[in-house]
Design a protein around this motif. Structure first.
Motif, PDB file in Angstrom:
ATOM      1  N   ARG A   6      -7.895   9.889   4.701  1.00 22.38           N
ATOM      2  CA  ARG A   6      -6.662   9.087   4.238  1.00 22.38           C
ATOM      3  C   ARG A   6      -5.701   9.195   5.429  1.00 22.38           C
ATOM      4  NH1 ARG A   6      -3.955  12.180  -0.859  1.00 22.38           N
ATOM      5  NH2 ARG A   6      -5.885  12.284  -2.201  1.00 22.38           N
ATOM      6  N   CYS A   7      -5.058   7.909   5.511  1.00 21.55           N
ATOM      7  CA  CYS A   7      -4.067   7.548   6.576  1.00 21.55           C
ATOM      8  C   CYS A   7      -2.769   8.440   6.355  1.00 21.55           C
ATOM      9  CB  CYS A   7      -3.637   6.080   6.615  1.00 21.55           C
ATOM     10  SG  CYS A   7      -2.206   5.895   7.949  1.00 21.55           S
ATOM     11  N   PRO A   8      -2.100   9.207   7.322  1.00 26.10           N
ATOM     12  CA  PRO A   8      -0.859  10.069   7.092  1.00 26.10           C
ATOM     13  C   PRO A   8       0.280   9.077   6.760  1.00 26.10           C
ATOM     14  CG  PRO A   8      -1.329   9.923   9.247  1.00 26.10           C
ATOM     15  CD  PRO A   8      -2.588   9.514   8.604  1.00 26.10           C
ATOM     16  N   LEU A   9       0.267   7.652   7.194  1.00 25.38           N
ATOM     17  CA  LEU A   9       1.644   6.768   7.333  1.00 25.38           C
ATOM     18  C   LEU A   9       1.469   5.662   6.238  1.00 25.38           C
ATOM     19  CD1 LEU A   9       1.968   6.357  10.986  1.00 25.38           C
ATOM     20  CD2 LEU A   9       2.986   8.180   9.582  1.00 25.38           C
ATOM     21  N   CYS A  10       0.126   5.293   5.581  1.00 25.74           N
ATOM     22  CA  CYS A  10       0.083   4.269   4.569  1.00 25.74           C
ATOM     23  C   CYS A  10      -0.809   4.766   3.519  1.00 25.74           C
ATOM     24  CB  CYS A  10      -0.304   2.873   5.383  1.00 25.74           C
ATOM     25  SG  CYS A  10      -2.184   2.601   5.714  1.00 25.74           S
ATOM     26  N   SER A  11      -0.971   3.892   2.615  1.00 16.49           N
ATOM     27  CA  SER A  11      -2.097   4.210   1.601  1.00 16.49           C
ATOM     28  C   SER A  11      -3.515   4.148   1.793  1.00 16.49           C
ATOM     29  CB  SER A  11      -1.548   3.422   0.326  1.00 16.49           C
ATOM     30  OG  SER A  11      -1.885   1.932   0.613  1.00 16.49           O
ATOM     31  N   PHE A  12      -3.956   3.600   3.018  1.00 16.34           N
ATOM     32  CA  PHE A  12      -5.214   3.612   3.413  1.00 16.34           C
ATOM     33  C   PHE A  12      -6.142   4.807   3.106  1.00 16.34           C
ATOM     34  CE2 PHE A  12      -8.951   3.879   6.474  1.00 16.34           C
ATOM     35  CZ  PHE A  12      -9.654   2.801   6.063  1.00 16.34           C
ATOM     36  N   SER A  13      -7.443   4.621   2.585  1.00 12.54           N
ATOM     37  CA  SER A  13      -8.197   5.858   2.245  1.00 12.54           C
ATOM     38  C   SER A  13      -9.708   5.118   2.539  1.00 12.54           C
ATOM     39  CB  SER A  13      -7.817   6.171   1.085  1.00 12.54           C
ATOM     40  OG  SER A  13      -8.662   7.167   0.562  1.00 12.54           O
ATOM     41  N   LEU A  22      -9.860   4.924  13.248  1.00 16.92           N
ATOM     42  CA  LEU A  22      -8.586   4.950  13.124  1.00 16.92           C
ATOM     43  C   LEU A  22      -8.124   4.144  11.842  1.00 16.92           C
ATOM     44  CD1 LEU A  22      -7.281   4.265  16.952  1.00 16.92           C
ATOM     45  CD2 LEU A  22      -7.626   6.675  15.611  1.00 16.92           C
ATOM     46  N   CYS A  23      -6.945   4.520  11.518  1.00 15.46           N
ATOM     47  CA  CYS A  23      -6.429   3.524  10.183  1.00 15.46           C
ATOM     48  C   CYS A  23      -6.350   1.960  10.722  1.00 15.46           C
ATOM     49  CB  CYS A  23      -5.026   3.857   9.720  1.00 15.46           C
ATOM     50  SG  CYS A  23      -4.229   2.916   8.490  1.00 15.46           S
ATOM     51  N   PRO A  24      -6.948   1.141  10.043  1.00 18.24           N
ATOM     52  CA  PRO A  24      -7.188  -0.063  10.298  1.00 18.24           C
ATOM     53  C   PRO A  24      -5.716  -0.752  10.372  1.00 18.24           C
ATOM     54  CG  PRO A  24      -7.844   0.178   8.340  1.00 18.24           C
ATOM     55  CD  PRO A  24      -7.547   1.426   8.779  1.00 18.24           C
ATOM     56  N   ARG A  25      -4.778  -0.313   9.670  1.00 16.85           N
ATOM     57  CA  ARG A  25      -3.620  -0.937   9.430  1.00 16.85           C
ATOM     58  C   ARG A  25      -2.412  -0.182  10.520  1.00 16.85           C
ATOM     59  NH1 ARG A  25      -2.761   0.185   3.376  1.00 16.85           N
ATOM     60  NH2 ARG A  25      -4.661  -0.767   2.569  1.00 16.85           N
ATOM     61  N   CYS A  26      -2.465   1.062  10.799  1.00 16.34           N
ATOM     62  CA  CYS A  26      -1.513   1.982  11.706  1.00 16.34           C
ATOM     63  C   CYS A  26      -2.139   2.207  12.924  1.00 16.34           C
ATOM     64  CB  CYS A  26      -0.977   2.991  10.903  1.00 16.34           C
ATOM     65  SG  CYS A  26      -0.407   2.651   9.092  1.00 16.34           S
ATOM     66  N   ALA A  27      -3.361   2.318  13.082  1.00 13.55           N
ATOM     67  CA  ALA A  27      -4.004   2.622  14.372  1.00 13.55           C
ATOM     68  C   ALA A  27      -3.683   4.121  14.598  1.00 13.55           C
ATOM     69  CB  ALA A  27      -3.468   1.749  15.552  1.00 13.55           C
TER      70      ALA A  27
HETATM   71 ZN    ZN Z   1      -2.336   3.665   7.846  1.00 14.60          ZN
END
Ligand code: ZN
Length: 373
Positions: A6-13, A22-27
């Motif tokens: 899971r991303c620590p900053l958004c809901s990506f999982s 890396l998280c595709p939204r927050c990198a």
């Molecule tokens: Zn994220």
């Protein structure tokens, strides 16, 4: 492997893979989460060491050297002098002499479960030594990319475990680029980035569970940690958050950060300044010489969530703290491990820590690591 990344900053999982993106939204690098099959009570845990907490770790066959289960030692002089109840968690007692063994044990076991035959990382420090040891234990080849000028006991330790040491001329970033290129050209070689891998940080959460049990089932008021890549801080914050979710602990400790003035991106960012340091100055606290941590945004979010403060300390204060620990407490640590001790007077002066509070300092690495006293 069960669980999720899971991303620590958004809901990506996403599902666990050997080398996660890396998280595709927050990198930013992802974290590992696993729900235990039933409500887990400390009384149901068995065994010693980090695998005691196996229901909360990736479900993989352990690669173990007896890591974790380190002593929690009460301060005999420094604590009374400062007017706080001070404890030391002696992480230098781990198999390779630093807390990184907790992360490397889980990372190597996870990569082996994905079929890894060879792993690579860019570290000439404690993480490199830990990775080399656990790779040897697991029967996996290890290649460590290090700056050409790297030397000292840690590099000797890496080589002793049979890891291939690849020297890369030029600045530190060149070693990072070289390891990436090597992994692209050799599909058998997996990038075991200790700073970015969710499995490494998962292993570091075990120090929180251990502290909770060491203290007889409670969290301390404060924990003060040195921050380089930030894994220890994140392991502690995530671990105590988990302990609260499981109903073990009613509260989480405040976790404070100590960095050398020569390289203090988290201190600067927490004060609202530009966190990026183009070129860190030399510091005896070599484990904290990371000007741009991969998990920087996650570190700041975690620090904010637990009400932690960040303090920079000078070179002289670090060396004095290292000597005081050895002479007043009988605990010889490497300079990076002395950062929190150097930061304690500032944290008391600004009221972040109050007289009578209970404070834990993880002593991250053994004095033998630094090669000089
Ligand atoms: Zn994220």
């Amino acid at each position: 492997m069960t669980g999720a990344l899971r991303c620590p900053l958004c809901s990506f999982s996403t599902v666990p893979v050997a080398v996660p993106p890396l998280c595709p939204r927050c990198a930013v690098p992802l974290g590992y989460h696993r729900e235990p099959s039933s409500q887990l009570a400390p009384s149901s845990l068995t065994g010693r060491g980090i695998w005691r907490y196996a229901p909360l770790l990736p479900d993989v066959e352990p690669a173990t050297l007896g890591e974790g289960w380190t002593p929690l030692v009460p301060s005999s002089r420094l604590g009374p002098q400062l007017g706080v109840r001070l404890w030391f968690k002696v992480e230098g007692m781990n198999p390779t002499g630093s807390f990184k063994d907790r992360g490397a044990a889980v990372l190597v076991a996870a990569l082996r479960s994905f079929g890894a035959r060879a792993v690579a990382d860019d570290s000439s420090g404690n993480a490199g030594a830990a990775l080399a040891a656990y790779a040897a234990r697991a029967g996996i080849r290890a290649r460590l990319f290090v700056p050409a000028h790297a030397s000292g006991p840690k590099l000797a330790q890496i080589a002793a475990y049979g890891a291939e040491v690849v020297r890369v001329p030029g600045p530190r970033e060149r070693a990072t680029n070289a390891v990436r290129e090597a992994c692209v050209s050799d599909p058998d070689l997996l990038y075991a980035s200790h700073n970015a891998s969710p499995y490494f940080v998962a292993g570091l959460t075990t120090i929180a569970y251990e502290l909770f049990e060491d203290l007889g089932g409670r969290a301390p008021d404060h924990i003060v940690v040195p921050v380089g890549g930030g894994g220890l801080l994140l392991g502690l914050v995530h671990g105590f958050t988990r302990a609260r979710e499981l109903g073990w602990s009613g509260r989480a400790p405040r976790v404070h950060v100590a960095q050398p003035e020569a390289c203090a991106p988290i201190v600067r960012a927490s004060e609202g300044a530009d966190p990026l340091e183009p070129a860190p100055r030399a510091t005896v606290a070599e484990g904290a010489r990371i000007p741009r941590p991969d998990r920087g945004r996650e570190i700041l979010a975690a620090l904010h969530a637990v009400g932690g403060e960040a303090v920079a300390v000078g070179e002289e204060e670090i060396v004095t703290a290292q000597a005081t620990l050895a002479r007043a407490e009988g605990l010889w640590v490497e300079p990076t491990a002395a950062l929190p001790i150097a930061a304690l007077p500032s944290l008391l002066a600004r009221g972040a820590i109050r007289p009578g509070d209970e404070v834990v300092v993880p002593l991250t690495g053994h004095g033998l690591k630094a090669g000089k006293g």
